[in-house]
Each structure stands twice: as structure tokens, then as C-alpha cells.
Design an enzyme around this catalytic site. Structure first.
Site, PDB file in Angstrom:
ATOM      1  N   GLN A  76       0.808  -1.221   0.000  1.00 24.19           N
ATOM      2  CA  GLN A  76       0.000   0.000   0.000  1.00 24.19           C
ATOM      3  C   GLN A  76       0.843   1.274   0.000  1.00 24.19           C
ATOM      4  O   GLN A  76       0.342   2.329  -0.368  1.00 24.19           O
ATOM      5  CB  GLN A  76      -0.957  -0.003   1.196  1.00 24.19           C
ATOM      6  CG  GLN A  76      -2.020  -1.081   1.079  1.00 24.19           C
ATOM      7  CD  GLN A  76      -2.971  -1.108   2.256  1.00 24.19           C
ATOM      8  OE1 GLN A  76      -2.701  -1.751   3.264  1.00 24.19           O
ATOM      9  NE2 GLN A  76      -4.089  -0.425   2.153  1.00 24.19           N
ATOM     10  N   ARG A  97       3.584   0.091  13.003  1.00 24.93           N
ATOM     11  CA  ARG A  97       3.375  -1.272  12.486  1.00 24.93           C
ATOM     12  C   ARG A  97       3.445  -1.220  10.961  1.00 24.93           C
ATOM     13  O   ARG A  97       2.717  -0.449  10.330  1.00 24.93           O
ATOM     14  CB  ARG A  97       1.997  -1.772  12.949  1.00 24.93           C
ATOM     15  CG  ARG A  97       1.589  -3.070  12.308  1.00 24.93           C
ATOM     16  CD  ARG A  97       0.236  -3.570  12.830  1.00 24.93           C
ATOM     17  NE  ARG A  97      -0.088  -4.778  12.110  1.00 24.93           N
ATOM     18  CZ  ARG A  97      -1.161  -4.944  11.337  1.00 24.93           C
ATOM     19  NH1 ARG A  97      -2.073  -3.988  11.235  1.00 24.93           N
ATOM     20  NH2 ARG A  97      -1.338  -6.060  10.697  1.00 24.93           N
ATOM     21  N   HIS A 155       0.930  -9.294   4.696  1.00 25.04           N
ATOM     22  CA  HIS A 155      -0.248  -8.428   4.552  1.00 25.04           C
ATOM     23  C   HIS A 155      -0.703  -8.537   3.097  1.00 25.04           C
ATOM     24  O   HIS A 155      -0.639  -7.573   2.333  1.00 25.04           O
ATOM     25  CB  HIS A 155       0.111  -6.992   4.954  1.00 25.04           C
ATOM     26  CG  HIS A 155      -1.056  -6.097   5.224  1.00 25.04           C
ATOM     27  ND1 HIS A 155      -1.246  -5.439   6.412  1.00 25.04           N
ATOM     28  CD2 HIS A 155      -2.106  -5.739   4.450  1.00 25.04           C
ATOM     29  CE1 HIS A 155      -2.350  -4.703   6.363  1.00 25.04           C
ATOM     30  NE2 HIS A 155      -2.901  -4.871   5.167  1.00 25.04           N
ATOM     31  N   ASN A 164      -1.760 -10.718   8.602  1.00 23.55           N
ATOM     32  CA  ASN A 164      -2.774  -9.688   8.780  1.00 23.55           C
ATOM     33  C   ASN A 164      -4.088 -10.139   8.142  1.00 23.55           C
ATOM     34  O   ASN A 164      -4.127 -10.442   6.948  1.00 23.55           O
ATOM     35  CB  ASN A 164      -2.356  -8.381   8.104  1.00 23.55           C
ATOM     36  CG  ASN A 164      -3.409  -7.308   8.329  1.00 23.55           C
ATOM     37  OD1 ASN A 164      -3.585  -6.847   9.460  1.00 23.55           O
ATOM     38  ND2 ASN A 164      -4.148  -6.934   7.292  1.00 23.55           N
ATOM     39  N   GLU A 165      -5.145 -10.174   8.920  1.00 18.48           N
ATOM     40  CA  GLU A 165      -6.503 -10.411   8.421  1.00 18.48           C
ATOM     41  C   GLU A 165      -6.571 -11.588   7.453  1.00 18.48           C
ATOM     42  O   GLU A 165      -6.893 -11.414   6.261  1.00 18.48           O
ATOM     43  CB  GLU A 165      -7.044  -9.134   7.756  1.00 18.48           C
ATOM     44  CG  GLU A 165      -7.079  -7.947   8.699  1.00 18.48           C
ATOM     45  CD  GLU A 165      -7.674  -6.683   8.078  1.00 18.48           C
ATOM     46  OE1 GLU A 165      -7.974  -6.683   6.874  1.00 18.48           O
ATOM     47  OE2 GLU A 165      -7.840  -5.692   8.805  1.00 18.48           O
ATOM     48  N   ASN A 194      -8.224  -6.021  14.548  1.00 17.41           N
ATOM     49  CA  ASN A 194      -8.478  -4.932  13.591  1.00 17.41           C
ATOM     50  C   ASN A 194      -9.980  -4.718  13.540  1.00 17.41           C
ATOM     51  O   ASN A 194     -10.735  -5.676  13.313  1.00 17.41           O
ATOM     52  CB  ASN A 194      -7.986  -5.309  12.194  1.00 17.41           C
ATOM     53  CG  ASN A 194      -6.480  -5.490  12.131  1.00 17.41           C
ATOM     54  OD1 ASN A 194      -5.780  -5.327  13.126  1.00 17.41           O
ATOM     55  ND2 ASN A 194      -5.985  -5.822  10.959  1.00 17.41           N
ATOM     56  N   TYR A 219     -13.277  -2.022  12.264  1.00 18.90           N
ATOM     57  CA  TYR A 219     -13.780  -0.838  11.555  1.00 18.90           C
ATOM     58  C   TYR A 219     -15.270  -0.604  11.792  1.00 18.90           C
ATOM     59  O   TYR A 219     -15.701   0.505  12.017  1.00 18.90           O
ATOM     60  CB  TYR A 219     -13.498  -0.958  10.051  1.00 18.90           C
ATOM     61  CG  TYR A 219     -12.006  -0.869   9.764  1.00 18.90           C
ATOM     62  CD1 TYR A 219     -11.405   0.358   9.545  1.00 18.90           C
ATOM     63  CD2 TYR A 219     -11.209  -2.014   9.772  1.00 18.90           C
ATOM     64  CE1 TYR A 219     -10.034   0.461   9.336  1.00 18.90           C
ATOM     65  CE2 TYR A 219      -9.843  -1.919   9.569  1.00 18.90           C
ATOM     66  CZ  TYR A 219      -9.258  -0.686   9.351  1.00 18.90           C
ATOM     67  OH  TYR A 219      -7.901  -0.587   9.163  1.00 18.90           O
ATOM     68  N   GLU A 237      -5.373  -2.281  14.056  1.00 20.62           N
ATOM     69  CA  GLU A 237      -5.905  -1.381  13.019  1.00 20.62           C
ATOM     70  C   GLU A 237      -7.244  -0.837  13.481  1.00 20.62           C
ATOM     71  O   GLU A 237      -8.086  -1.592  13.985  1.00 20.62           O
ATOM     72  CB  GLU A 237      -6.163  -2.098  11.684  1.00 20.62           C
ATOM     73  CG  GLU A 237      -4.945  -2.357  10.857  1.00 20.62           C
ATOM     74  CD  GLU A 237      -5.286  -2.961   9.501  1.00 20.62           C
ATOM     75  OE1 GLU A 237      -6.386  -2.693   8.974  1.00 20.62           O
ATOM     76  OE2 GLU A 237      -4.440  -3.697   8.983  1.00 20.62           O
ATOM     77  N   TRP A 254      -5.131   3.104  11.699  1.00 17.78           N
ATOM     78  CA  TRP A 254      -5.021   2.845  10.262  1.00 17.78           C
ATOM     79  C   TRP A 254      -5.528   4.079   9.551  1.00 17.78           C
ATOM     80  O   TRP A 254      -6.712   4.373   9.671  1.00 17.78           O
ATOM     81  CB  TRP A 254      -5.812   1.605   9.823  1.00 17.78           C
ATOM     82  CG  TRP A 254      -5.534   1.370   8.367  1.00 17.78           C
ATOM     83  CD1 TRP A 254      -6.208   1.897   7.298  1.00 17.78           C
ATOM     84  CD2 TRP A 254      -4.447   0.607   7.834  1.00 17.78           C
ATOM     85  NE1 TRP A 254      -5.607   1.513   6.126  1.00 17.78           N
ATOM     86  CE2 TRP A 254      -4.521   0.721   6.433  1.00 17.78           C
ATOM     87  CE3 TRP A 254      -3.406  -0.148   8.399  1.00 17.78           C
ATOM     88  CZ2 TRP A 254      -3.596   0.104   5.577  1.00 17.78           C
ATOM     89  CZ3 TRP A 254      -2.499  -0.771   7.554  1.00 17.78           C
ATOM     90  CH2 TRP A 254      -2.602  -0.644   6.166  1.00 17.78           C
ATOM     91  N   GLU A 273      -5.636   1.847  -1.452  1.00 18.00           N
ATOM     92  CA  GLU A 273      -6.671   1.114  -0.717  1.00 18.00           C
ATOM     93  C   GLU A 273      -7.202  -0.033  -1.593  1.00 18.00           C
ATOM     94  O   GLU A 273      -8.369  -0.081  -1.965  1.00 18.00           O
ATOM     95  CB  GLU A 273      -7.767   2.080  -0.236  1.00 18.00           C
ATOM     96  CG  GLU A 273      -8.938   1.460   0.499  1.00 18.00           C
ATOM     97  CD  GLU A 273      -8.596   0.566   1.688  1.00 18.00           C
ATOM     98  OE1 GLU A 273      -7.527   0.727   2.290  1.00 18.00           O
ATOM     99  OE2 GLU A 273      -9.411  -0.322   2.001  1.00 18.00           O
ATOM    100  N   TRP A 274      -6.288  -0.909  -1.988  1.00 17.94           N
ATOM    101  CA  TRP A 274      -6.632  -2.158  -2.661  1.00 17.94           C
ATOM    102  C   TRP A 274      -7.559  -1.940  -3.856  1.00 17.94           C
ATOM    103  O   TRP A 274      -7.258  -1.115  -4.711  1.00 17.94           O
ATOM    104  CB  TRP A 274      -7.185  -3.159  -1.627  1.00 17.94           C
ATOM    105  CG  TRP A 274      -6.263  -3.299  -0.446  1.00 17.94           C
ATOM    106  CD1 TRP A 274      -6.489  -2.871   0.828  1.00 17.94           C
ATOM    107  CD2 TRP A 274      -4.926  -3.852  -0.443  1.00 17.94           C
ATOM    108  NE1 TRP A 274      -5.408  -3.147   1.633  1.00 17.94           N
ATOM    109  CE2 TRP A 274      -4.445  -3.741   0.892  1.00 17.94           C
ATOM    110  CE3 TRP A 274      -4.082  -4.445  -1.386  1.00 17.94           C
ATOM    111  CZ2 TRP A 274      -3.170  -4.190   1.277  1.00 17.94           C
ATOM    112  CZ3 TRP A 274      -2.821  -4.890  -1.007  1.00 17.94           C
ATOM    113  CH2 TRP A 274      -2.395  -4.778   0.296  1.00 17.94           C
TER     114      TRP A 274
HETATM  115  O1  IFM Z   1      -6.388  -0.791   4.016  1.00 20.91           O
HETATM  116  C1  IFM Z   1      -6.879  -1.890   4.718  1.00 20.91           C
HETATM  117  C2  IFM Z   1      -5.749  -2.683   5.328  1.00 20.91           C
HETATM  118  O2  IFM Z   1      -4.828  -3.075   4.378  1.00 20.91           O
HETATM  119  C3  IFM Z   1      -6.285  -3.920   6.012  1.00 20.91           C
HETATM  120  N1  IFM Z   1      -7.365  -3.607   6.895  1.00 20.91           N
HETATM  121  C4  IFM Z   1      -8.406  -2.741   6.443  1.00 20.91           C
HETATM  122  C5  IFM Z   1      -7.817  -1.486   5.813  1.00 20.91           C
HETATM  123  C6  IFM Z   1      -8.937  -0.553   5.335  1.00 20.91           C
HETATM  124  O3  IFM Z   1      -9.711  -1.186   4.371  1.00 20.91           O
END
Ligand code: IFM
Length: 478
Positions: A27, A84, A128, A172-173, A302, A304, A379, A426, A433-434
Site C-alpha cells: 500500500q 506497524r 499483509h 494480517n486479516e 483490527n 472498523y 488497526e 489505520w 486502498e486495494w
Molecule cells: O487498508 C486496509 C488494510 O490493508 C487492512 N485492513 C483494512 C484497511 C482498510 O480497508
């Protein structure tokens, strides 16, 4: 439900609390073809037409590979005491197997040394989402060997950085790697095969266990090994037994599938039953669960937004407001009988409802699920449509309010007995952003994508003040 209004009493954190920010390699780094780095699945995916907004990719990203010294100086100016970041596997082991490329490792050694020289504690994530493309070509995460390749890579990085980095995160995730990558296909490698996604989940678990052991063997015993899960806070639309059953199913597919083997050494029996139309799980070999169930030193969470579900109406197409991108394919294998709903309330630019109570509930859940295990929020943050003022400053009061609410939720959990040792916002700065490309800005630091100049937003100043004092400033203080 929002957290209650700001109290008059100051919200103060324990003295050793880590105040960090997080990023990941693909990223932010850029330098996609430099110093021996080869494509990862995200290079391939983002260069495939139609996969990311505007065809955007991480070739240059925010050029952190060349600007890391300035970026670390900026972190110190903000007041962070932790950072991180993730290591790009294909930068240090380009084919995903065999010897390491020293130039790749040197980049991370220099980055870590720079952080340490400024009193910023590094926390390294090994994976990640950026699998070396050669490993995907050999089968990717649905292939068992990928887990063994990950352990080899973990050993390489552990040997290279274990003398100077104390905090380690294997994956990660993994939910996103398995289910967005192999079921809905909105993430690399973009496959849409629900049975393969469950296999991928098991091999990610195995990679975590093998990687954790490899790290421990390669590093001083004082170092901490953890994993970062984006465990969902799954809530029912009503107390109807069918809606409660939907919660249990999604809880298994989002959470139990990872924390079951990692924390308890077993998959939930109900997960096997729910997915029997897709797989018999025969790829779970004797001894795998013990390998996965490594003792951990900490758990990364993490968070959101919460997830709201009900039983689907069999007459209607099940709504899919699950916040995980648009695809005709669901990231939830064998969950056609579940409907996803938008949680009421204000939303961020991602369309994700703002609900700090979810973070509190998540922390309390893992306080019960893993008693005695230190927790980190690895995150948490929000995307907003930030724009510089004519004076060049970037004011993001919504992000300050988001951080304030969520940090208060963390503090409330600590007061109720949760052992939360740190919080990583985060993200440090706006980045790739992917599948959304650069259109969603999560940074506390604004990046001008023409010049790549960095400008700390008002949220960075607010957060820095919290970090320096250990007490949340009032929202109006900046
Ligand atoms: O940008 C992502 C991150 O790479 C992984 N967790 C969620 C973030 C927001 O979508």
C-alpha cells in the site's frame, strides 16, 4: 449505538500504552521492480484491467521505499511511539522460496534502525496479502506447500530483524486473504471458488502456526509473536431464532474459522456442518491443529464496523450490504441463507457505519475468549474525502471524532478488565486502498498524489497530542 457523549473527566491511558500507526508494504512502498523485487499477487491483480478503481496499482504507491527516512521523521514529529508495517515477501524472497535477497532485507533493517533511533517501537507484520506471484502460480493458499514456504520466509525475516524488532505479527486479516481473495475475488488473486477459499483458510492457519514456530526458533525469546485478525462483531437484526442462527454461522465463517484453531486448537463443529456441501475438510491433516495452536504472546484486533445479519428470506435475493466490495460472488461460503444489512448510523467514505461500541465488544469478547492474552488494536480508522484548505492545511474533524470515540471505547474496555496494550491507527498516511485504488483516504497524513508531498491532517496533530500526553484531547482542542 454511539459511545456516550464526552465526559468531563479526562480519558487517560496506562503509561506504557503504545500509540502507533499502521501501514502495509504494497500500500505504501512503491519501488515495485527495484532491488530484485518480483511481482506479488497484488501487482498482477492491480495490473489486470477492471480489478481496481481506475486501474490503479502500487508501482509507486506513496514511494515510501525511497522516502522512509522522512516518513520516520514525520512519525516522530507527530509523536508516535510505535509503528506497524509489513514486509514484502517478494522483496526479500522473490520466488517465494530459496535464498533471501540481502538488498530487500537491508531496506527493512534501515527502516527499523531509523525507527529505533527516534524512539519508535517497530511492529512487523510478515504477511499483509502480497503473496509472491510464483507461489500463486504453484497453487496459492489453497495449496498446502504455501504454508511451508511461509515458514521458511518467516525464518529468514526473523533471523534478519529479530535482534532489533520485538513485536511480530504473522498474518494480517487472514479472512481477507482467504475469502476476498479466493471466494468473492475482489482481492488478489481474484479467484471465485468457495471450496478453495476454505482450503486457503486452513493453509493460512497452518502458515500462522508454522510461521510462529519458525519465528520463535529464529529470534531471541523476549520477542512477542501475535496474529492480527479482523474478527467481525456480528449482530442479529432481531432476536428471532433464525436470525440468531445466522449470527452463529457468520461468526464461524468470520471468526471461529481462525481463532478456533489458533486459540483453542479446534475448528467449530458447526463450521464443518455449515460447509459440508462444499468441503469435507479432509485437507486438515493429523497434527495440523496442534501446529496451528501455538502459544501466542499477544493478539492483534483490527476493527472498523460491526456486521448486521438476519436469516435470508428464501423468496428474495439475499441483500449483501456486508461492506466487502462488489462482486457477484459472496465472500461467505455456504451462507446463501444469511442476509447482510446496513447497520444504521453515520458512515465513513467506505460506507462503513461508525460504531465504537463494536470495538469495545470485540475487545471484551477476546478478553473472555483468550484470558490472559495481551491485546493490541492493530488497526482502526476511517476513510474520508479529505481535501486541503486554500492555506494548504487539511482539517479532518470527522476522523478526530472517529478516533476519539474508538479510543474511548478502548479505554472503557481497559477499565472493565481488558489487557489492551496499544492502538495502531489505520493508517499513517493516505495510500493504495486495494480494489478502491487511491480514492479512499485513510491517512492521518494527507498525501498529494501528484507531488507525493505529505501533510499531517488535524487528526495527526490530535492523535500526536494523545500519544505525547497519554490523555485524549477534547475534540475541539486542535
Ligand atoms: O487498508 C486496509 C488494510 O490493508 C487492512 N485492513 C483494512 C484497511 C482498510 O480497508
Amino acid at each position: 449505538m454511539p459511545e456516550p457523549a464526552t465526559p468531563a473527566t479526562p480519558v487517560t491511558f496506562p503509561p506504557a500504552f503504545l500509540w502507533g500507526a499502521a501501514t502495509s508494504a504494497y500500500q505504501i512502498e512503491g519501488a515495485a521492480r527495484e532491488d530484485g523485487r518480483t511481482p506479488s499477487i497484488w501487482d498482477t491483480f492491480s495490473h489486470t484491467p477492471g480489478k481496481t478503481a481506475g486501474g490503479e496499482h502500487g508501482d509507486i504507491a506513496v514511494d515510501h521505499y525511497h522516502r522512509y527516512r522522512d516518513d520516520v521523521a514525520m512519525m516522530a514529529d507527530i509523536g508516535l511511539n510505535a509503528y506497524r508495517f509489513s514486509v514484502s515477501w517478494s522483496r526479500v524472497q522473490p520466488t517465494g522460496r530459496g535464498p533471501a535477497v540481502q538488498r530487500g532485507l537491508d531496506f527493512y533493517r534501515k527502516l527499523v534502525d531509523e525507527l529505533l533511533s527516534k524512539g519508535i517501537k517497530p511492529a512487523v507484520t510478515l504477511y499483509h496479502w502480497d503473496l509472491p506471484q510464483e507461489l500463486e502460480d504453484a497453487g496459492g493458499w489453497p495449496e498446502r506447500d504455501t504454508a511451508y514456504r511461509f515458514a521458511e520466509y518467516a525464518q529468514i525475516v526473523g533471523e534478519a530483524l529479530g535482534d532489533r524488532v520485538e513485536q511480530w505479527i504473522t498474518l494480517n486479516e487472514p479472512w481477507c486473504s482467504a475469502f476476498l481473495g479466493y471466494a468473492s475475488g475482489v482481492h488478489a488473486p481474484g479467484r471465485t471458488d468457495p471450496a478453495a477459499s476454505l482450503k486457503a483458510a486452513h493453509h493460512l492457519n497452518l502458515a500462522h502456526g508454522l510461521g510462529a514456530s519458525a519465528l520463535r526458533a529464529a529470534m531471541p525469546a523476549r520477542n512477542s509473536v501475535a496474529v492480527s485478525l479482523n474478527s467481525s462483531v456480528v449482530r442479529p437484526l432481531s432476536q428471532d431464532p433464525a436470525d440468531l442462527a445466522a449470527v452463529r454461522k457468520i461468526d464461524d465463517l468470520a471468526n471461529g474459522v481462525f481463532h478456533g484453531p489458533m486459540l483453542h486448537g479446534a475448528y467449530p463443529e458447526s463450521l464443518f456442518a455449515a460447509t459440508e456441501s462444499l468441503t469435507d475438510w479432509s485437507y486438515v491433516q493429523d497434527g495440523d491443529l496442534a501446529l496451528i495452536n501455538q502459544p501466542l504472546d499477544a493478539l492483534g484486533l483490527n476493527y472498523y464496523t460491526p456486521t448486521l445479519v438476519s436469516a435470508a428470506d428464501p423468496q428474495a435475493a439475499a441483500p449483501r450490504a456486508d461492506g466487502h466490495g462488489s462482486s457477484d460472488h459472496s465472500p461467505w461460503p455456504a451462507a446463501e441463507d444469511v442476509a447482510f444489512h446496513q447497520t444504521p448510523g453515520e458512515r465513513t467514505e467506505m460506507g462503513w457505519t461508525i460504531d465504537p461500541t463494536g470495538l469495545h465488544d470485540l475487545i471484551m469478547r477476546y478478553t473472555r475468549e483468550a484470558p490472559g492474552l495481551p491485546l493490541y488494536v492493530t488497526e482502526n480508522g476511517a476513510a474520508y474525502d479529505d481535501k486541503p484548505d486554500p492555506d494548504g492545511r487539511v482539517h479532518d474533524p470527522e476522523r478526530i471524532a472517529y478516533l476519539h470515540g474508538h479510543l474511548r471505547a478502548v479505554r472503557r474496555a481497559i477499565a472493565e478488565g481488558a489487557d489492551v496494550r496499544g492502538y495502531f491507527l489505520w493508517s499513517l498516511m493516505d495510500n493504495f486502498e486495494w480494489a478502491y485504488g487511491y480514492e479512499k483516504r485513510f491517512g492521518a497524513v494527507y498525501v498529494d498524489y501528484t507531488t507525493l508531498a505529505r501533510t499531517p491532517k488535524s487528526s495527526a496533530l490530535w492523535y500526536g497530542q494523545a500519544a505525547r500526553t497519554g490523555t485524549l484531547p477534547a475534540i475541539s482542542e486542535i
